[in-house]
Design a protein around this motif. Structure first.
Motif, PDB file in Angstrom:
ATOM      1  N   VAL A  32       0.851  -1.198   0.000  1.00  0.00           N
ATOM      2  CA  VAL A  32       0.000   0.000   0.000  1.00  0.00           C
ATOM      3  C   VAL A  32       0.882   1.242   0.000  1.00  0.00           C
ATOM      4  CG1 VAL A  32      -1.889  -1.173   1.190  1.00  0.00           C
ATOM      5  CG2 VAL A  32      -0.139   0.024   2.532  1.00  0.00           C
ATOM      6  N   ARG A  33       0.263   2.352  -0.388  1.00  0.00           N
ATOM      7  CA  ARG A  33       0.974   3.623  -0.401  1.00  0.00           C
ATOM      8  C   ARG A  33       0.275   4.612   0.525  1.00  0.00           C
ATOM      9  NH1 ARG A  33       1.374   5.844  -6.261  1.00  0.00           N
ATOM     10  NH2 ARG A  33      -0.349   4.433  -6.669  1.00  0.00           N
ATOM     11  N   VAL A  34       1.068   5.328   1.249  1.00  0.00           N
ATOM     12  CA  VAL A  34       0.569   6.407   2.103  1.00  0.00           C
ATOM     13  C   VAL A  34       1.279   7.685   1.671  1.00  0.00           C
ATOM     14  CG1 VAL A  34       0.172   7.211   4.450  1.00  0.00           C
ATOM     15  CG2 VAL A  34       0.277   4.760   3.978  1.00  0.00           C
ATOM     16  N   GLU A  35       0.506   8.707   1.342  1.00  0.00           N
ATOM     17  CA  GLU A  35       1.089   9.933   0.797  1.00  0.00           C
ATOM     18  C   GLU A  35       0.494  11.153   1.491  1.00  0.00           C
ATOM     19  OE1 GLU A  35       0.996  10.025  -3.540  1.00  0.00           O
ATOM     20  OE2 GLU A  35       0.553   7.883  -3.557  1.00  0.00           O
TER      21      GLU A  35
ATOM     22  N   GLY B 161       5.255   6.721   2.099  1.00  0.00           N
ATOM     23  CA  GLY B 161       5.993   5.676   1.393  1.00  0.00           C
ATOM     24  C   GLY B 161       5.111   4.507   1.024  1.00  0.00           C
ATOM     25  N   VAL B 162       5.779   3.438   0.577  1.00  0.00           N
ATOM     26  CA  VAL B 162       5.107   2.192   0.210  1.00  0.00           C
ATOM     27  C   VAL B 162       5.404   1.176   1.298  1.00  0.00           C
ATOM     28  CG1 VAL B 162       4.893   0.358  -1.513  1.00  0.00           C
ATOM     29  CG2 VAL B 162       5.353   2.718  -2.242  1.00  0.00           C
TER      30      VAL B 162
ATOM     31  N   ARG C 286      -4.281   2.956  -1.763  1.00  0.00           N
ATOM     32  CA  ARG C 286      -3.525   4.215  -1.688  1.00  0.00           C
ATOM     33  C   ARG C 286      -4.294   5.211  -0.817  1.00  0.00           C
ATOM     34  NH1 ARG C 286      -3.797   8.425  -5.871  1.00  0.00           N
ATOM     35  NH2 ARG C 286      -2.200   9.986  -5.479  1.00  0.00           N
ATOM     36  N   LEU C 287      -3.619   5.723   0.191  1.00  0.00           N
ATOM     37  CA  LEU C 287      -4.211   6.703   1.098  1.00  0.00           C
ATOM     38  C   LEU C 287      -3.483   8.028   0.930  1.00  0.00           C
ATOM     39  CD1 LEU C 287      -6.263   7.097   3.483  1.00  0.00           C
ATOM     40  CD2 LEU C 287      -4.328   6.715   5.016  1.00  0.00           C
ATOM     41  N   VAL C 288      -4.260   9.078   0.657  1.00  0.00           N
ATOM     42  CA  VAL C 288      -3.681  10.407   0.467  1.00  0.00           C
ATOM     43  C   VAL C 288      -4.295  11.335   1.506  1.00  0.00           C
ATOM     44  CG1 VAL C 288      -3.364  12.347  -1.120  1.00  0.00           C
ATOM     45  CG2 VAL C 288      -3.394  10.004  -1.998  1.00  0.00           C
ATOM     46  N   VAL C 289      -3.441  11.867   2.367  1.00  0.00           N
ATOM     47  CA  VAL C 289      -3.885  12.812   3.400  1.00  0.00           C
ATOM     48  C   VAL C 289      -3.440  14.201   2.952  1.00  0.00           C
ATOM     49  CG1 VAL C 289      -3.794  13.438   5.830  1.00  0.00           C
ATOM     50  CG2 VAL C 289      -3.630  11.030   5.159  1.00  0.00           C
ATOM     51  N   PRO C 290      -4.367  15.064   2.522  1.00  0.00           N
ATOM     52  CA  PRO C 290      -3.962  16.377   2.013  1.00  0.00           C
ATOM     53  C   PRO C 290      -3.780  17.389   3.135  1.00  0.00           C
ATOM     54  CG  PRO C 290      -6.309  16.133   1.786  1.00  0.00           C
ATOM     55  CD  PRO C 290      -5.819  14.844   2.406  1.00  0.00           C
ATOM     56  N   ALA C 291      -3.144  18.456   2.778  1.00  0.00           N
ATOM     57  CA  ALA C 291      -3.133  19.615   3.669  1.00  0.00           C
ATOM     58  C   ALA C 291      -4.442  20.363   3.492  1.00  0.00           C
ATOM     59  CB  ALA C 291      -1.952  20.518   3.341  1.00  0.00           C
TER      60      ALA C 291
ATOM     61  N   THR D 285      -5.760  -2.543   8.682  1.00  0.00           N
ATOM     62  CA  THR D 285      -6.802  -1.587   8.299  1.00  0.00           C
ATOM     63  C   THR D 285      -6.171  -0.245   7.952  1.00  0.00           C
ATOM     64  OG1 THR D 285      -7.111  -0.847  10.579  1.00  0.00           O
ATOM     65  CG2 THR D 285      -8.448  -2.736   9.824  1.00  0.00           C
ATOM     66  N   VAL D 286      -7.031   0.699   7.607  1.00  0.00           N
ATOM     67  CA  VAL D 286      -6.544   2.043   7.280  1.00  0.00           C
ATOM     68  C   VAL D 286      -5.814   2.654   8.473  1.00  0.00           C
ATOM     69  CG1 VAL D 286      -7.252   4.372   6.630  1.00  0.00           C
ATOM     70  CG2 VAL D 286      -8.362   2.384   5.583  1.00  0.00           C
ATOM     71  N   GLN D 287      -6.297   2.357   9.693  1.00  0.00           N
ATOM     72  CA  GLN D 287      -5.628   2.919  10.862  1.00  0.00           C
ATOM     73  C   GLN D 287      -4.209   2.372  11.023  1.00  0.00           C
ATOM     74  OE1 GLN D 287      -8.739   1.940  10.833  1.00  0.00           O
ATOM     75  NE2 GLN D 287      -9.999   3.628  11.649  1.00  0.00           N
ATOM     76  N   THR D 288      -4.043   1.045  10.849  1.00  0.00           N
ATOM     77  CA  THR D 288      -2.688   0.478  10.970  1.00  0.00           C
ATOM     78  C   THR D 288      -1.799   0.958   9.835  1.00  0.00           C
ATOM     79  OG1 THR D 288      -3.443  -1.501   9.784  1.00  0.00           O
ATOM     80  CG2 THR D 288      -3.499  -1.578  12.178  1.00  0.00           C
TER      81      THR D 288
END
Length: 770
Positions: A510-513, A520-521, A648-653, A529-532
């Motif tokens: 998975v990717r976290v951005e 990273g990947v 892929r999880l994208v947390v924006p500003a 889960t999304v939390q972990t």
């Protein structure tokens, strides 16, 4: 000195001599390097007063021109007469077996030329006997200069000025120069002499019997039996190729078997023709057909009662390697019996090859069965599918000695090309071109729990499956999963894409951005889960905007894209239906009104088609709306969504703008203000007169869509909806409610539902409006 030249008078005489010969057929053979020409008549030797220099002009060009004209006149008739006619046996074979076969050797004569030109610049054999019509070029120098072209007259002599008559009939070509030198030497001493040959005489032969074009032929005196056969088109469909005879003086001078010549190049029976020879082609003695796996399938002529399968296969070039010598079928005609046809089966062994053949036989040789008696096959998710030789005691581990044999060529290719490009086929979301999207895709995942051996039971011609655990083959080679193989087994290895495995056995990258501490990947498990996933990335930063968090999934993208295409097809069908209705309604108008209505409807159709075309170019993103409360501040409230490979999880500003699109005076991104409402942004942007305020909707930053219809609100209620940073307010245009296009345009205005269901964003709105 005497100067002798042949001018226009001699040329005229040559043409006059050629004219009668035009009634005969002209032919030319490039295949044998020998040429033949229709009779050019006799050119009388030139007579001139004696001079020291003896010369004459050339008549060969004029003669060739005349012969060429005669050949052109006969060319069309010769080609027309060369039409292929099938024999009764050929017709019988085509009607009863569906096979249309040529007669062996007929293709040799298929392209026989329609004309034969005079022999020129061709070496003359030393044993060639000179005769009337042969042309000699005599050159001498010394006490007398000679440059003379002489033709042997019907008396067998040539006449040279100052030298008199020299008899050359029956003289061999190799002795002609010495004979002429002796005649010159009687009058002149010290003369160097050179004798060469020009155009040689023509002879007349007769082709009779079963020929394609029987008749009288004027050919070169150097022609042979094969040359003349080629000129006549060879035997016809019923003619013999194995007993062609030359009759001379009431006796058979030669008999030629064309099969020996065509198949082996044997010309030992090919003789030179003499004037007046008759070529006789008798009827064929019988035919047999060789079909199936033969190098040259065709109909073959029988020569005598001694023809065997072996002798005819020799003419056919033998059997190809794929022929099965164990089984051959011979169909035979027995006209005197109640059942006129019978079939026999036998092997093409020494005894079978010696079997005699009879007229009307059809020999069918079948191909071998491409079955391996000592092989096992490995295929599927492997380095390279192979057919390996079977060995007693062979097991699966012998086919797959190590796990490296399960790395596919596609995996190796991705590894080798990693420094240049990546495999983007799997990921098509917003960041498909990034290198992060290619992490974890170098190796095709293997199904370690299931592989299978297919085994053919030849006793009842059935297939049985022997499943085994591939992982156990390597971890416990002595176990039952390391199956003992048999000849003919096929071992198939599967990837996880071939046979889907449970979620907890799948690999998960998975990717976290965005606004996380360590983007990273990451390699996760299916139970994560999304939390972990967010925790593994170190958690969110202080600038993270929870409400705008975007979650993308590849499986969701594929499903969204498929549904998007279904919607496009539905809209296209609806457009066609409305077109038909509109065309019917136009008939209610007449004159200029009909033209105006038609023009308006055509504009509507064009606009609808353009919008539909832009709609078909939309691409689903695979975004899943998280349905968060806009006022929620804790990431612990994210849904407990289990992860899949490629997530892929994208947390924006937190953005500072709100987008406004549609029927407004100014489409723009307006500054977000706390506690501002939809109505506030509509006032700031300014509504146009055709704004459809009843269908305003808001695309929220979390991927959800809010509309008056979806919530059952009126304008005042949605106008009072609080707008969050990153939201987009969309104001559709109002359409003519009385138009027959109302249903279509109303449905196309239901973008709120489309955007929500297919993960489309503000970029899609811009695409549809452009």
């Amino acid at each position: 000195m005497f100067n002798i030249k042949i001018g226009f008078a001699t040329v005229a005489m040559a043409v006059a001599a050629i004219a009668p010969a035009q009634e005969k057929t002209d032919f030319k053979s490039d295949l044998f390097g020998q040429e033949a020409q229709a009779s050019v008549g006799e050119l009388a030797p030139a007579q001139a007063p004696h001079k020291v220099t003896i010369t004459n002009g050339s008549t060969s060009d004029a003669a060739a021109a005349g012969a060429g004209a005669a050949g052109a006149a006969q060319g069309a008739a010769s080609r027309e007469a060369n039409n292929v006619v099938q024999s009764e046996f050929q017709k019988f074979l085509a009607e009863n077996t569906g096979r249309s076969l040529p007669i062996f050797g007929s293709e040799f004569f298929a392209n026989a030329p329609s004309t034969f030109a005079p022999v020129a610049n061709t070496p003359v054999p030393s044993d060639y006997q000179l005769g009337p019509g042969d042309q000699l070029l005599i050159r001498g120098w010394g006490t007398i200069d000679i440059d003379y072209r002489a033709t042997i007259d019907r008396n067998g002599s040539i006449s040279l000025p100052t030298l008199g008559t020299i008899s050359l009939a029956g003289v061999r070509a190799g002795q002609a120069e010495s004979v002429i030198r002796g005649a010159v030497g009687k009058l002149y001493k010290g003369v160097t002499l050179s004798v060469t040959f020009g155009q040689l005489r023509a002879i007349t032969v007769y082709v009779v019997g079963q020929a394609q074009r029987p008749g009288t032929y004027t050919v070169s005196s150097l022609s042979t039996l094969v040359t003349a056969l080629f000129a006549s088109g060879g035997p016809n469909a019923n003619g013999s190729m194995r007993h062609v005879q030359v009759k001379r003086g009431g006796t058979v001078a030669a008999e030629l078997d064309l099969y020996s010549f065509i198949a082996r190049g044997d010309k030992s029976a090919d003789i030179k023709l003499l004037d007046g020879d008759t070529i006789y082609i008798p009827p064929a003695g019988g035919f047999v057909a060789l079909v199936g796996k033969v190098n040259s399938p065709a109909i073959y002529e029988l020569k005598d009662g001694k023809d065997t399968i072996e002798s005819l296969l020799n003419f056919a070039g033998g059997l190809p390697v794929v022929a099965d010598p164990r089984r051959a079928f011979l169909e035979r005609i027995n006209a005197e019996k109640n059942h006129p046809r019978s079939v026999e089966e036998f092997a093409l062994d020494a005894q079978g090859l010696k079997r005699p053949l009879k007229n009307g036989d059809v020999l069918n040789i079948i191909s071998i069965t491409p079955d391996f008696s000592n092989a096992v096959v490995l295929r599927g998710n492997v380095d390279q599918p192979v057919r390996a030789p079977f060995k007693p005691g062979m097991r699966v581990s012998d086919l797959i000695p190590s796990r490296e044999y399960l790395i596919t060529r596609g995996s190796v290719k991705r590894q080798n090309s990693a420094i240049v490009t990546g495999d983007n086929d799997r990921a098509t979301n917003e960041a498909e071109g990034s290198i992060a999207g290619r992490i974890g895709g170098l190796i095709d995942p293997i199904n370690w729990d299931y592989a299978v051996v297919e085994r053919v039971n030849r006793s009842d011609v059935s297939v049985s499956l022997l499943p085994f655990n591939l992982g156990n083959v390597f971890s416990n080679p002595a176990g039952a999963d390391n199956i003992l193989l048999q000849p003919g087994d096929t071992v198939t290895i599967f990837s996880q894409a071939d046979v889907a495995v449970p979620l907890d056995k799948r690999r998960v990258f998975v990717r976290v951005e965005g606004e996380v501490k360590v983007p990273g990947v990451y390699q996760m498990t299916a139970n994560d889960t999304v939390q972990t996933m967010l925790a593994k990335a170190g958690g969110a930063t202080s600038n993270a905007y929870l409400f705008g968090t975007a979650f993308y999934r590849e499986t969701a993208r594929r499903e969204q894209q498929a549904n998007l295409e279904k919607v496009a097809d539905k809209l296209e069908n609806q457009l066609r239906s409305e077109q038909v209705k509109g065309a019917a309604n136009v008939r209610e108008f007449s004159g200029s009104d009909a033209a105006v209505v038609q023009a308006q409807r055509q504009m509507q159709v064009d606009a609808a088609k353009e919008s539909l075309n832009r709609f078909r170019h939309l691409k689903a993103t695979g975004r899943i709306a998280l349905s968060l409360d806009p006022n929620e501040r804790s990431f612990s409230r994210l849904p407990q969504l289990k992860l899949e490979n490629g997530d892929r999880l994208v947390v924006p500003a937190k953005p500072a703008f709100v987008n406004v699109f549609g029927a407004v005076n100014l489409e723009s991104s307006l500054l977000w203000r706390p506690n501002s409402r939809v109505s506030d942004y509509l006032k700031s942007a300014g509504l146009t007169p055709d704004a459809d305020v009843d269908n305003v909707f808001v695309m929220r930053a979390d991927g959800s869509v809010v509309s008056a219809e979806s919530k059952g609100w009126f304008f005042g209620s949605i106008g009072g909806l609080e707008v969050m940073p990153g939201d987009s307010v969309v104001i559709p245009q109002k359409f003519d409610r009385e138009s027959r296009w109302t249903a279509f345009t109303r449905n196309t205005r239901e973008w709120a539902q489309i955007f929500a269901n297919f993960g489309l964003g503000a970029a899609a709105i811009k695409t549809l409006r452009n």
